[in-house]
Enzyme design. Structure first.
Site, PDB file in Angstrom:
ATOM      1  N   CYS A   1      -2.576  10.896   2.711  1.00 60.04           N
ATOM      2  CA  CYS A   1      -3.399  11.436   1.635  1.00 60.04           C
ATOM      3  C   CYS A   1      -4.852  11.016   1.820  1.00 60.04           C
ATOM      4  CB  CYS A   1      -2.890  10.924   0.283  1.00 60.04           C
ATOM      5  SG  CYS A   1      -1.350  11.673  -0.228  1.00 60.04           S
TER       6      CYS A   1
ATOM      7  N   LYS B   1       9.572   4.969  -1.932  1.00 61.78           N
ATOM      8  CA  LYS B   1       9.029   5.523  -0.681  1.00 61.78           C
ATOM      9  C   LYS B   1       8.344   4.426   0.135  1.00 61.78           C
ATOM     10  CE  LYS B   1       4.823   7.517  -0.835  1.00 61.78           C
ATOM     11  NZ  LYS B   1       3.797   7.031   0.098  1.00 61.78           N
ATOM     12  N   ASN B   2       7.488   3.646  -0.532  1.00 65.08           N
ATOM     13  CA  ASN B   2       6.669   2.700   0.228  1.00 65.08           C
ATOM     14  C   ASN B   2       7.446   1.497   0.734  1.00 65.08           C
ATOM     15  OD1 ASN B   2       4.570   4.404  -0.021  1.00 65.08           O
ATOM     16  ND2 ASN B   2       3.519   3.277  -1.646  1.00 65.08           N
TER      17      ASN B   2
ATOM     18  N   ARG C   1       6.029  14.382  -1.423  1.00 65.63           N
ATOM     19  CA  ARG C   1       5.998  13.224  -0.507  1.00 65.63           C
ATOM     20  C   ARG C   1       6.547  11.973  -1.172  1.00 65.63           C
ATOM     21  NH1 ARG C   1       0.567  13.310   2.888  1.00 65.63           N
ATOM     22  NH2 ARG C   1       1.709  11.564   3.738  1.00 65.63           N
TER      23      ARG C   1
ATOM     24  N   ARG D   1      -9.632   5.418   5.655  1.00 64.92           N
ATOM     25  CA  ARG D   1      -8.450   4.548   5.735  1.00 64.92           C
ATOM     26  C   ARG D   1      -8.348   3.998   7.156  1.00 64.92           C
ATOM     27  NH1 ARG D   1      -3.529   7.123   2.439  1.00 64.92           N
ATOM     28  NH2 ARG D   1      -2.780   4.983   2.515  1.00 64.92           N
ATOM     29  N   PRO D   2      -9.248   3.055   7.480  1.00 65.23           N
ATOM     30  CA  PRO D   2      -9.250   2.525   8.842  1.00 65.23           C
ATOM     31  C   PRO D   2      -7.999   1.696   9.130  1.00 65.23           C
ATOM     32  CG  PRO D   2     -10.799   1.302   7.456  1.00 65.23           C
ATOM     33  CD  PRO D   2     -10.228   2.394   6.599  1.00 65.23           C
ATOM     34  N   ILE D   3      -7.767   1.421  10.426  1.00 65.35           N
ATOM     35  CA  ILE D   3      -6.628   0.564  10.796  1.00 65.35           C
ATOM     36  C   ILE D   3      -7.122  -0.625  11.623  1.00 65.35           C
ATOM     37  CG2 ILE D   3      -4.764   2.276  10.636  1.00 65.35           C
ATOM     38  CD1 ILE D   3      -5.075   2.705  13.685  1.00 65.35           C
ATOM     39  N   ASP D   4      -8.403  -0.983  11.388  1.00 66.98           N
ATOM     40  CA  ASP D   4      -9.002  -2.073  12.170  1.00 66.98           C
ATOM     41  C   ASP D   4      -8.237  -3.393  12.034  1.00 66.98           C
ATOM     42  OD1 ASP D   4     -10.071  -1.644   9.513  1.00 66.98           O
ATOM     43  OD2 ASP D   4     -11.360  -3.371   9.862  1.00 66.98           O
TER      44      ASP D   4
ATOM     45  N   ARG E   1       0.413   8.457   6.526  1.00 69.30           N
ATOM     46  CA  ARG E   1      -0.313   7.240   6.853  1.00 69.30           C
ATOM     47  C   ARG E   1       0.615   6.150   7.392  1.00 69.30           C
ATOM     48  NH1 ARG E   1      -5.109   4.318   7.506  1.00 69.30           N
ATOM     49  NH2 ARG E   1      -4.717   2.207   6.779  1.00 69.30           N
TER      50      ARG E   1
ATOM     51  N   ASP F   1      -1.837   2.900  -7.159  1.00 70.49           N
ATOM     52  CA  ASP F   1      -0.957   4.079  -7.149  1.00 70.49           C
ATOM     53  C   ASP F   1      -0.589   4.541  -8.563  1.00 70.49           C
ATOM     54  OD1 ASP F   1      -1.076   3.926  -4.435  1.00 70.49           O
ATOM     55  OD2 ASP F   1       0.926   3.129  -4.149  1.00 70.49           O
TER      56      ASP F   1
HETATM   57  C1  EPZ Z   1      -0.212   1.254   1.019  1.00 68.77           C
HETATM   58  O1  EPZ Z   1      -1.175   1.936   1.819  1.00 68.77           O
HETATM   59  C2  EPZ Z   1       0.567   2.319   0.293  1.00 68.77           C
HETATM   60  N1  EPZ Z   1       1.213   3.186   1.256  1.00 68.77           N
HETATM   61  C3  EPZ Z   1      -0.375   3.131  -0.606  1.00 68.77           C
HETATM   62  O2  EPZ Z   1       0.416   4.040  -1.344  1.00 68.77           O
HETATM   63  C4  EPZ Z   1      -1.057   2.183  -1.573  1.00 68.77           C
HETATM   64  O3  EPZ Z   1      -2.000   2.917  -2.329  1.00 68.77           O
HETATM   65  C5  EPZ Z   1      -1.780   1.067  -0.817  1.00 68.77           C
HETATM   66  O4  EPZ Z   1      -0.831   0.392   0.070  1.00 68.77           O
HETATM   67  C6  EPZ Z   1      -2.389   0.014  -1.712  1.00 68.77           C
HETATM   68  O5  EPZ Z   1      -1.407  -0.544  -2.536  1.00 68.77           O
HETATM   69  C7  EPZ Z   1       2.352   2.811   1.805  1.00 68.77           C
HETATM   70  O6  EPZ Z   1       2.896   1.742   1.553  1.00 68.77           O
HETATM   71  C8  EPZ Z   1       3.004   3.774   2.728  1.00 68.77           C
HETATM   72  P1  EPZ Z   1      -3.834  -0.910   2.445  1.00 68.77           P
HETATM   73  P2  EPZ Z   1      -1.974   1.159   2.954  1.00 68.77           P
HETATM   74  O7  EPZ Z   1      -3.809  -1.148   3.908  1.00 68.77           O
HETATM   75  O8  EPZ Z   1      -1.068   0.196   3.598  1.00 68.77           O
HETATM   76  C9  EPZ Z   1      -8.515  -0.933   3.532  1.00 68.77           C
HETATM   77  C10 EPZ Z   1       0.983   6.112  -2.278  1.00 68.77           C
HETATM   78  O9  EPZ Z   1       0.428   6.848  -3.133  1.00 68.77           O
HETATM   79  N2  EPZ Z   1      -8.090  -1.198   4.927  1.00 68.77           N
HETATM   80  O10 EPZ Z   1      -3.397  -2.007   1.540  1.00 68.77           O
HETATM   81  O11 EPZ Z   1      -2.616   2.197   3.760  1.00 68.77           O
HETATM   82  C11 EPZ Z   1      -8.158   0.495   3.109  1.00 68.77           C
HETATM   83  O12 EPZ Z   1      -9.121   1.406   3.560  1.00 68.77           O
HETATM   84  C12 EPZ Z   1       0.205   5.462  -1.169  1.00 68.77           C
HETATM   85  O13 EPZ Z   1       2.200   5.921  -2.256  1.00 68.77           O
HETATM   86  C13 EPZ Z   1      -9.047  -1.439   5.889  1.00 68.77           C
HETATM   87  O14 EPZ Z   1     -10.253  -1.434   5.618  1.00 68.77           O
HETATM   88  O15 EPZ Z   1      -3.044   0.404   2.071  1.00 68.77           O
HETATM   89  C14 EPZ Z   1      -8.076   0.382   1.623  1.00 68.77           C
HETATM   90  O16 EPZ Z   1      -9.359   0.474   1.059  1.00 68.77           O
HETATM   91  C15 EPZ Z   1      -1.202   5.928  -1.079  1.00 68.77           C
HETATM   92  N3  EPZ Z   1      -8.651  -1.687   7.169  1.00 68.77           N
HETATM   93  C16 EPZ Z   1      -7.534  -1.037   1.400  1.00 68.77           C
HETATM   94  O17 EPZ Z   1      -7.766  -1.732   2.639  1.00 68.77           O
HETATM   95  C17 EPZ Z   1      -7.328  -1.711   7.528  1.00 68.77           C
HETATM   96  O18 EPZ Z   1      -7.028  -1.957   8.707  1.00 68.77           O
HETATM   97  C18 EPZ Z   1      -6.054  -1.087   1.053  1.00 68.77           C
HETATM   98  O19 EPZ Z   1      -5.303  -0.451   2.066  1.00 68.77           O
HETATM   99  C19 EPZ Z   1      -6.364  -1.482   6.537  1.00 68.77           C
HETATM  100  C20 EPZ Z   1      -6.767  -1.215   5.246  1.00 68.77           C
END
Ligand code: EPZ
Length: 418
Positions: free
Chosen positions: A116, A22-23, A398, A121-124, A92, A306
């Site tokens: 989820c 999926k990811n 999902r 889960r910010p996007i900053d 997301r 995960d």
């Molecule tokens: C991806 O999410 C995966 N989703 C998640 O899988 C997975 O848990 C995660 O990476 C970590 O491996 C997809 O690929 C679709 P991140 P993502 O940005 O990209 C913080 C599943 O179960 N952060 O690496 O959203 C954030 O809050 C899902 O399949 C910021 O602070 O993860 C988190 O604490 C759930 N600011 C950490 O970084 C930002 O702008 C990791 O998030 C972005 C992230």
């Protein structure tokens, strides 16, 4: 509303196929936006999140058709740069369409993504990087209005954390930007490599993926190609956990050992026998399982967040006490209360969970509250005495293709009911 009904304590034995990731499929579908003509993604899993990504593509004006395990995307009709709120809220990873749409159209309007609930889960990092590449981004009433004016420009971007989504968005924006983009502290997850390989096949120039510095030399145009989505490493970890939970013996087909190198030693520590050969993993857990040393979730190549919930579900029945520390998300223990309803002895404090293995779990009525937490309930239920009913299985759908069929095919008694 559908539920899963599982009669546990049936040893899982046999061969089980791991479907596409999926990811990986989700960013690949977003990446198709950047390519002219047609792209074919083979081994594309049949998951509700994948269907949601296809709906976003259709809403942008692309043609998106499924033929068996292949999704064919044709972007010739792309004429829209707005993603409606209801589609953004579905998952997301809808946010990775931002980099791709900006790269192709130069403008994009979308709202904050859903997904989820695992904590904030910010996007900053996504926004800040795209701004550094020249995008003007206004946030108003929950909507992001983005415009790149005369085009995106390559930039040096240093991420404060190796975010998977931010790394993907930057790569997607950078492939057709003017000049070179260098991402420092980039995520190294296998799904990032899959995205980079796909884009390179379409004509992009991306180097260093799989390492912490990725460089992207912008090119003028990309053209569609055919690509096989990588196998899902978290589905593989879920099947291994189910084998451990049921003292079973499984051979996982169509998987990639190198993607789960940090997960396999955990099963060895549990006392399972493991063999990996070609693209298969054999696990034998017939002797039962024991507790393991502290597991800490970390960005790749560390133990994946995960896989935390599904491995915890197996450890709930291990001999002895295990400790898991969740370092990536602040609210990723929501499955624990449900496992406790099934008789597990697990305590959490902040990011630490202490799992005192019990002899038996017992079937109960439980509720999935997120994707991997839901899968953990399935793993626990397969190894539990009696019948478990799991509600809110939309979360499980999902990320797992017909999970009841997969486990039934190796001896599990699991049904989907209305
Ligand atoms: C991806 O999410 C995966 N989703 C998640 O899988 C997975 O848990 C995660 O990476 C970590 O491996 C997809 O690929 C679709 P991140 P993502 O940005 O990209 C913080 C599943 O179960 N952060 O690496 O959203 C954030 O809050 C899902 O399949 C910021 O602070 O993860 C988190 O604490 C759930 N600011 C950490 O970084 C930002 O702008 C990791 O998030 C972005 C992230």
């Amino acid at each position: 509303m559908q539920r899963l009904v599982i009669e546990g304590e049936k040893r899982l034995v046999g061969e089980i196929e791991v479907h596409g990731a999926k990811n990986s499929a989700l960013p690949l579908l977003a990446a198709c936006v950047l390519s002219r003509g047609e792209s074919c993604l083979h081994n594309c899993p049949k998951l509700t999140d994948v269907y949601a990504a296809c709906r976003i593509l259709s809403c942008l004006g692309c043609k998106c058709e499924r033929q068996g395990d292949t999704v064919v995307v044709n972007t010739d009709g792309l004429d829209n740069f707005n993603v409606p709120d209801e589609l953004m809220r579905e998952m997301r990873s809808s946010i990775v369409f931002l980099g791709a749409i900006l790269g192709r159209v130069g403008k994009c309007r979308l709202s904050f993504p859903g997904g989820c609930e695992l904590g904030p889960r910010p996007i900053d990092m996504h926004i800040s990087a795209l701004k550094q590449m020249g995008a003007a981004i206004k946030e108003e009433h929950g909507t992001l209005e983005c415009d790149v004016g005369n085009g995106l420009k390559g930039a040096k971007i240093v991420l404060s954390f190796p975010s998977v989504g931010a790394t993907e968005n930057i790569i997607l924006a950078a492939v057709t930007a003017k000049g070179k983009t260098v991402i420092h502290n980039a995520a190294r997850e296998p799904e990032i490599c899959d995205l980079a390989r796909f884009l390179n096949k379409c004509g992009a120039k991306i180097d260093g993926f799989g390492e912490d510095t990725i460089s992207v030399q912008g090119v003028e145009k990309l053209y569609g190609c055919e690509y096989d989505v990588m196998p899902d490493r978290i589905v593989a970890a879920t099947y291994l956990s189910a084998a451990a939970s049921t003292c079973g013996e499984l051979t996982l087909l169509h998987t990639r050992t190198e993607d789960i190198e940090s997960v396999l030693p955990v099963f060895e520590q549990m006392g399972c026998s493991l063999y990996t050969y070609e693209n298969k993993i054999y696990i034998n857990a017939r002797r039962g399982i024991k507790a393991v040393k502290t597991i800490r979730t970390m960005p790749f190549p560390g133990f994946p967040t995960d896989a935390q919930a599904v491995v915890m579900a197996a450890l709930a029945k291990a001999r002895g006490t295990s400790v898991m520390i969740e370092n990536i998300f602040s609210n990723r223990f929501r499955h624990v209360d449900e496992l406790v309803r099934m008789g597990a002895d697990i305590k959490t404090e902040g990011k630490v969970a202490i799992i005192d293995g019990v002899k038996r779990l017992s079937g109960a009525k439980v509720r999935a509250s997120d994707l991997r937490g839901g899968a953990a309930l399935v793993v626990a239920a397969l190894g539990a005495e009696g019948v478990t009913q799991i509600s809110d299985i939309k979360y499980i759908d999902r990320g797992y293709e017909a999970i009841e069929q997969a486990f039934s095919s190796v001896g599990g008694t699991i049904k989907r009911v209305q």
